[in-house]
Design an enzyme around this catalytic site. Structure first.
Site, short mmCIF file in Angstrom:
data_model
loop_
_atom_site.label_atom_id
_atom_site.label_comp_id
_atom_site.label_asym_id
_atom_site.label_seq_id
_atom_site.Cartn_x
_atom_site.Cartn_y
_atom_site.Cartn_z
N CYS A 37 0.34 -1.33 -0.01
CA CYS A 37 0.14 0.23 0.18
C CYS A 37 0.50 1.39 -0.16
CB CYS A 37 -0.90 0.09 1.50
SG CYS A 37 -1.62 1.48 1.84
N THR A 39 0.96 4.05 2.02
CA THR A 39 0.83 3.86 3.17
C THR A 39 2.61 3.03 3.80
OG1 THR A 39 -1.45 3.86 4.61
CG2 THR A 39 0.49 3.62 6.27
N HIS A 42 5.31 5.07 2.48
CA HIS A 42 5.89 5.95 3.47
C HIS A 42 7.04 5.55 4.53
CE1 HIS A 42 4.02 9.43 2.14
NE2 HIS A 42 2.52 8.44 1.38
N HIS A 62 -0.63 -4.42 5.92
CA HIS A 62 -1.78 -3.99 6.79
C HIS A 62 -2.31 -5.13 5.37
CE1 HIS A 62 -1.55 -0.37 4.14
NE2 HIS A 62 -2.06 -0.58 4.65
N CYS A 100 -17.42 4.87 17.48
CA CYS A 100 -18.02 2.71 17.88
C CYS A 100 -19.72 2.53 18.29
CB CYS A 100 -17.11 2.52 18.52
SG CYS A 100 -15.59 2.13 18.39
N ASP A 197 -3.62 11.13 -15.15
CA ASP A 197 -2.84 10.79 -14.23
C ASP A 197 -1.41 11.41 -15.82
OD1 ASP A 197 -1.91 8.48 -11.89
OD2 ASP A 197 -0.57 9.45 -13.40
N ARG A 202 -0.34 4.75 -16.85
CA ARG A 202 -1.87 4.01 -16.12
C ARG A 202 -2.90 4.97 -16.58
NH1 ARG A 202 0.43 4.86 -9.62
NH2 ARG A 202 1.71 3.90 -9.42
N GLY A 265 -7.34 10.70 -1.54
CA GLY A 265 -5.83 11.15 -1.69
C GLY A 265 -5.41 11.98 -0.66
N ILE A 289 -13.09 10.32 2.88
CA ILE A 289 -13.42 9.04 3.00
C ILE A 289 -11.79 8.50 3.47
CG2 ILE A 289 -12.92 7.19 1.39
CD1 ILE A 289 -15.59 8.74 0.97
N GLY A 291 -10.98 5.40 4.91
CA GLY A 291 -11.11 3.32 4.68
C GLY A 291 -12.56 3.16 4.40
#
Length: 347
Positions: A37, A39, A42, A62, A100, A197, A202, A265, A289, A291
């Site tokens: 991913c 993430t 990073h 993950h 939650c 893009d 892509r 993004g 957004i 997740g």
């Protein structure tokens, strides 16, 4: 077991680690496939965000799928049991905060993320909470099952707000999730899909996945081209995946009055934005957004994948053993990989 540890420096290290043991409410998964991913990049690059967030040294990663090989005390077999093929919902919610308790665990005030705040899954075995284990059809290929978590981000982005059925859509950023979103928009009945893009490879993939028109901002005026393609109106929906300030500005410039923007993004830092003209006077709706909804989005993901309306395999660029991690991380960094899948059980 072999595991990929993130140290407090760029890169990663393959280590011998103790096989984890599931505690109460947890399951032990034999990891069959993992994917990389943004993430993870990073963290691998050890940029400022990673240095401020990631508790190195720790196993990271993950996105995964595998087979449950042991369960901890108190795990309900009606929820998950030994032998089940599972993917992981990576948001670890506290279960007791306001969000939650009002059905919004995906934006938990005390949210922790698997492989970022808690030990991850770039390993031969991993422990995850039983409530985060999503049971898959055993016929689903491992590599496809591992992509459901990021695919859920695309699904949530496309279907948020009024959705895209019979609407014109602009996708800014054709990375893996943007490419997945194009397929979701097509399956959801979008009337026109435009994608932008700066990477021609892509853009070619975007066309193969259902984009009607692709634009390279380095060669074309995005706003003018979009308005020409929409009879001067602009698009009904902006789906933003790039996190790039210029692309965000172009996206809002191309959005019609009364349109909506779904923003996934992540910019590298604060950006300048014309709030008055791009949102207020346009009466635009902007949706952040974060997740996937737990677990509404997962049911939507399952139906889209098993119905054949999307082809997640189309975004996979590499299949390599976990020991070849450096090869694929460098390929992602160089822009040569779309979505690599690593296989921890292959040596």
């Amino acid at each position: 077991m072999r595991a990929l540890s993130k140290e407090a420096r760029p890169g990663a290290l393959m280590i011998d680690a103790p096989e984890p043991t599931p505690g109460p409410g947890e399951v032990l998964v034999k990891v069959m496939a993992t994917s990389i991913c943004g993430t993870d990049m990073h963290i691998y690059n050890w940029d400022g965000w990673a240095q401020s967030r990631f508790p190195a040294p720790m196993v990271f990663g993950h996105e995964m799928t595998g087979e449950v090989v042991a369960v901890g005390q108190g795990v309900n077999p009606d929820m998950v049991k030994v032998g089940d093929h599972v993917s992981a919902e990576t948001h670890l919610a506290c279960g007791h905060c306001y969000q939650c308790r009002t059905g919004r665990k995906h934006i938990c005030q005390n949210l922790r993320i698997l492989g970022v705040d808690a030990p991850g899954i770039f390993a031969e075995y991993a422990v995850i909470p039983a409530e985060n284990a999503w049971v898959n059809d055993p016929e689903m290929p491992w590599e496809i099952a591992s992509l459901q978590e990021p695919f859920g981000n695309a699904v949530q982005t496309v279907l948020a707000g009024p959705g895209v059925s019979s609407r014109t859509v602009l996708v800014t950023g054709c990375g893996p999730i943007g490419l997945m979103a194009i397929q979701v928009a097509r399956a959801s009945g979008a009337s026109l899909i435009i994608a932008t893009d700066v990477n021609e490879r892509r853009l070619a993939l975007a066309r193969s996945m259902g984009a009607d028109l692709t634009i390279n901002p380095l060669a074309q005026d995005v706003v003018r081209t979009v308005r020409d393609a929409t009879r001067g109106n602009g698009v009904d929906a902006l789906l933003e995946f790039s996190g790039n300030q210029t692309a965000i500005r172009q996206g809002f410039g191309a959005l019609t009055y009364g349109g909506h923007a779904s923003m996934l993004g992540i910019p590298a830092g604060a950006i300048e934005f014309d709030l008055a003209n791009d949102i207020v006077f346009k009466a635009a709706t902007v949706i952040g957004i974060s997740g996937r909804k737990m677990f509404e989005t997962w049911y939507q993901v399952r139906e889209l994948v098993t119905s054949g309306k999307v082809d997640l395999g189309a975004v996979i660029s590499h299949h390599v053993p976990l020991s070849h991690f450096e090869e694929v991380f460098e390929a992602v960094r160089a822009g040569e990989a779309i979505k690599p899948v690593m296989l921890p059980q292959e040596r």
